[in-house]
Design a protein around this motif. Structure first.
Motif, PDB file in Angstrom:
ATOM      1  N   GLU A   3       0.745  -1.289   0.007  1.00  0.00           N
ATOM      2  CA  GLU A   3       0.063   0.040  -0.035  1.00  0.00           C
ATOM      3  C   GLU A   3       0.980   1.294  -0.116  1.00  0.00           C
ATOM      4  N   ALA A   4       2.041   1.048   0.699  1.00  0.00           N
ATOM      5  CA  ALA A   4       2.849   2.373   0.602  1.00  0.00           C
ATOM      6  C   ALA A   4       3.405   3.203  -0.538  1.00  0.00           C
ATOM      7  N   TYR A   5       3.610   2.057  -1.742  1.00  0.00           N
ATOM      8  CA  TYR A   5       3.736   2.397  -3.188  1.00  0.00           C
ATOM      9  C   TYR A   5       2.714   2.999  -3.774  1.00  0.00           C
ATOM     10  N   PHE A   6       1.464   2.997  -3.436  1.00  0.00           N
ATOM     11  CA  PHE A   6       0.510   3.455  -4.363  1.00  0.00           C
ATOM     12  C   PHE A   6      -0.670   4.608  -3.542  1.00  0.00           C
ATOM     13  N   TYR A   7      -0.458   4.358  -2.030  1.00  0.00           N
ATOM     14  CA  TYR A   7      -1.571   5.258  -1.388  1.00  0.00           C
ATOM     15  C   TYR A   7      -0.903   6.003  -0.432  1.00  0.00           C
ATOM     16  N   ASN A   8      -1.094   7.607  -0.366  1.00  0.00           N
ATOM     17  CA  ASN A   8      -0.682   8.354   0.513  1.00  0.00           C
ATOM     18  C   ASN A   8      -1.143   8.048   1.962  1.00  0.00           C
ATOM     19  N   ALA A   9      -2.236   7.663   2.059  1.00  0.00           N
ATOM     20  CA  ALA A   9      -2.790   7.335   3.413  1.00  0.00           C
ATOM     21  C   ALA A   9      -1.978   6.728   4.265  1.00  0.00           C
ATOM     22  N   CYS A  10      -1.265   5.673   3.469  1.00  0.00           N
ATOM     23  CA  CYS A  10      -0.332   4.637   4.159  1.00  0.00           C
ATOM     24  C   CYS A  10       0.779   5.382   5.233  1.00  0.00           C
ATOM     25  N   TRP A  11       1.212   6.524   4.456  1.00  0.00           N
ATOM     26  CA  TRP A  11       2.204   7.269   5.098  1.00  0.00           C
ATOM     27  C   TRP A  11       1.361   8.267   6.249  1.00  0.00           C
ATOM     28  N   TYR A  12       0.342   8.871   6.039  1.00  0.00           N
ATOM     29  CA  TYR A  12      -0.465   9.847   6.933  1.00  0.00           C
ATOM     30  C   TYR A  12      -1.269   9.174   7.887  1.00  0.00           C
ATOM     31  N   ASP A  13      -1.832   8.317   7.518  1.00  0.00           N
ATOM     32  CA  ASP A  13      -3.004   7.510   8.390  1.00  0.00           C
ATOM     33  C   ASP A  13      -2.514   7.407  10.199  1.00  0.00           C
ATOM     34  N   ASP A  14      -2.974   7.948  10.976  1.00  0.00           N
ATOM     35  CA  ASP A  14      -2.388   7.789  12.378  1.00  0.00           C
ATOM     36  C   ASP A  14      -3.607   7.223  13.371  1.00  0.00           C
ATOM     37  N   THR A  15      -4.851   6.466  12.667  1.00  0.00           N
ATOM     38  CA  THR A  15      -5.668   6.026  13.616  1.00  0.00           C
ATOM     39  C   THR A  15      -5.619   4.570  13.726  1.00  0.00           C
ATOM     40  N   PRO A  16      -6.114   4.201  14.851  1.00  0.00           N
ATOM     41  CA  PRO A  16      -5.975   2.648  15.089  1.00  0.00           C
ATOM     42  C   PRO A  16      -6.642   1.778  13.840  1.00  0.00           C
ATOM     43  N   ASP A  17      -6.144   0.664  13.305  1.00  0.00           N
ATOM     44  CA  ASP A  17      -6.573  -0.175  12.512  1.00  0.00           C
ATOM     45  C   ASP A  17      -6.948   0.459  11.114  1.00  0.00           C
ATOM     46  N   LYS A  18      -6.070   1.681  10.948  1.00  0.00           N
ATOM     47  CA  LYS A  18      -6.079   2.208   9.497  1.00  0.00           C
ATOM     48  C   LYS A  18      -7.738   2.769   9.178  1.00  0.00           C
ATOM     49  N   SER A  19      -8.400   3.335  10.163  1.00  0.00           N
ATOM     50  CA  SER A  19      -9.558   3.637   9.883  1.00  0.00           C
ATOM     51  C   SER A  19      -9.947   5.130   9.363  1.00  0.00           C
ATOM     52  N   SER A  20      -8.769   5.817   9.075  1.00  0.00           N
ATOM     53  CA  SER A  20      -8.814   7.201   8.401  1.00  0.00           C
ATOM     54  C   SER A  20      -9.780   7.178   7.265  1.00  0.00           C
ATOM     55  N   MET A  21     -10.370   8.629   6.979  1.00  0.00           N
ATOM     56  CA  MET A  21     -11.365   8.577   5.886  1.00  0.00           C
ATOM     57  C   MET A  21     -10.180   8.890   4.610  1.00  0.00           C
ATOM     58  N   LEU A  22      -8.878   9.095   4.855  1.00  0.00           N
ATOM     59  CA  LEU A  22      -7.917   9.254   3.772  1.00  0.00           C
ATOM     60  C   LEU A  22      -8.052   8.102   2.796  1.00  0.00           C
ATOM     61  N   TRP A  23      -8.170   6.673   3.281  1.00  0.00           N
ATOM     62  CA  TRP A  23      -8.103   5.498   2.445  1.00  0.00           C
ATOM     63  C   TRP A  23      -9.373   5.594   1.338  1.00  0.00           C
ATOM     64  N   GLU A  39     -11.089   8.327   0.699  1.00  0.00           N
ATOM     65  CA  GLU A  39     -10.623   9.705  -0.317  1.00  0.00           C
ATOM     66  C   GLU A  39      -9.873   9.151  -1.650  1.00  0.00           C
ATOM     67  N   GLU A  40      -9.118   8.252  -1.273  1.00  0.00           N
ATOM     68  CA  GLU A  40      -8.069   7.599  -2.532  1.00  0.00           C
ATOM     69  C   GLU A  40      -9.008   6.320  -2.874  1.00  0.00           C
ATOM     70  N   ASP A  41     -10.074   5.929  -2.592  1.00  0.00           N
ATOM     71  CA  ASP A  41     -10.877   4.914  -3.182  1.00  0.00           C
ATOM     72  C   ASP A  41     -10.141   3.466  -3.038  1.00  0.00           C
ATOM     73  N   PHE A  42      -9.622   3.512  -1.905  1.00  0.00           N
ATOM     74  CA  PHE A  42      -8.975   2.053  -1.753  1.00  0.00           C
ATOM     75  C   PHE A  42     -10.072   0.978  -1.849  1.00  0.00           C
ATOM     76  N   PRO A  43      -9.769  -0.082  -2.450  1.00  0.00           N
ATOM     77  CA  PRO A  43     -10.632  -0.935  -2.964  1.00  0.00           C
ATOM     78  C   PRO A  43     -11.091  -2.233  -1.633  1.00  0.00           C
ATOM     79  N   PHE A  44     -11.731  -1.504  -0.556  1.00  0.00           N
ATOM     80  CA  PHE A  44     -11.885  -2.360   0.562  1.00  0.00           C
ATOM     81  C   PHE A  44     -12.581  -3.680   0.361  1.00  0.00           C
ATOM     82  N   HIS A  45     -13.521  -3.594  -0.752  1.00  0.00           N
ATOM     83  CA  HIS A  45     -14.360  -4.858  -1.262  1.00  0.00           C
ATOM     84  C   HIS A  45     -13.240  -5.726  -1.798  1.00  0.00           C
ATOM     85  N   MET A  46     -12.011  -5.505  -2.097  1.00  0.00           N
ATOM     86  CA  MET A  46     -11.124  -6.534  -2.968  1.00  0.00           C
ATOM     87  C   MET A  46     -10.175  -6.878  -1.962  1.00  0.00           C
ATOM     88  N   PHE A  47      -9.468  -6.031  -1.032  1.00  0.00           N
ATOM     89  CA  PHE A  47      -8.182  -6.181  -0.467  1.00  0.00           C
ATOM     90  C   PHE A  47      -8.267  -6.181   0.739  1.00  0.00           C
TER      91      PHE A  47
END
Length: 241
Positions: A138-158, A160-168
């Motif tokens: 994820e670090a190579y494709f999503y800025n959220a990987c570097w900026y998210d500081d929430t537990p269990d990666k629950s930030s809205m940043l993901w 906003e970048e349309d992370f495919p939660f339904h697939m990965f």
């Protein structure tokens, strides 16, 4: 995609982007949190709440708040006002945090702990060398990987970048790489994902990482010596907090 999930996701995006009917609520508050009256910045998660619980989500009864403020607020439905309590600080001593020694980013955090430089420019390869392991994909494709500081990666940043939660699923659960530098007084100054490079700025001044002599951990000590060391540590912690 599941229809209900799509509707929910669109609803969340409208809230975050202050679009539709939510713009009226935002403008009325002048972009400030209903609870703490501080500005709601573009990189902060926000929520829409009911001012009076149970009286509907009309524009007049809705308010924008920081997500953290919403989590920290205890409300009673028949009360005239919402009472703000710092719930997290009250629970802090009862909640066990994830063991630090299990963190996959322990070596990276140690690097920042012992560093006094600013700014620090590291390539992704440098970070992998410090960690002794590959970065999550994820670090190579999503800025959220570097900026998210929430537990269990629950930030809205993901979202906003349309992370495919339904697939990965996330590679590393329960840990955020950003904790490695945030906990040591550093912030991201610039992120260049295409160049595989990141620049950090030191924001805490007049601090230094404590280096303990390795000889202290090579063998056991006489009881009196161990007691003397423990007393000194207790004094040190009490003096400096």
């Amino acid at each position: 995609m599941d229809k209900d999930y799509y509707i929910w996701l669109q609803h969340r995006r409208n809230i975050q982007r202050v679009s539709g009917k939510y713009r009226t609520v935002w403008n009325h508050q002048e972009g400030k949190c209903y609870f703490c009256d501080s500005p709601m910045l573009s990189d902060q998660d926000v929520e829409i709440i009911e001012k009076k619980i149970g009286q509907g989500r009309s524009i007049q009864n809705m308010a924008y708040v920081h997500k953290k403020c919403a989590m920290d607020t205890f409300s009673i439905s028949d009360a005239k006002e919402l009472t703000h309590l710092d719930i997290l600080s009250r629970l802090e001593r009862y909640v066990e945090s994830t063991p630090e020694e299990d963190s996959p980013y322990l070596e990276l955090r140690e690097y920042f702990r012992l560093s006094d430089k600013t700014p620090i420019s590291l390539s992704f390869h440098d970070i992998e060398r410090i960690q002794g392991d590959k970065l999550d994909w994820e670090a190579y494709f999503y800025n959220a990987c570097w900026y998210d500081d929430t537990p269990d990666k629950s930030s809205m940043l993901w979202q906003e970048e349309d992370f495919p939660f339904h697939m990965f699923r996330f590679t590393t659960i329960g840990y955020n790489i950003s904790e490695s530098w945030l906990s040591q007084g550093y912030r991201i100054k610039a992120l260049y994902v295409n160049e595989r490079r990141i620049v950090f700025r030191r924001v805490l001044q007049e601090v230094s990482g404590l280096r303990l002599p390795k000889t202290l951990f090579r063998k056991k000590y006489p009881r009196k010596a161990a007691y003397e060391w423990e007393q000194f540590c207790s004094y040190f912690v009490k003096k400096w907090g």
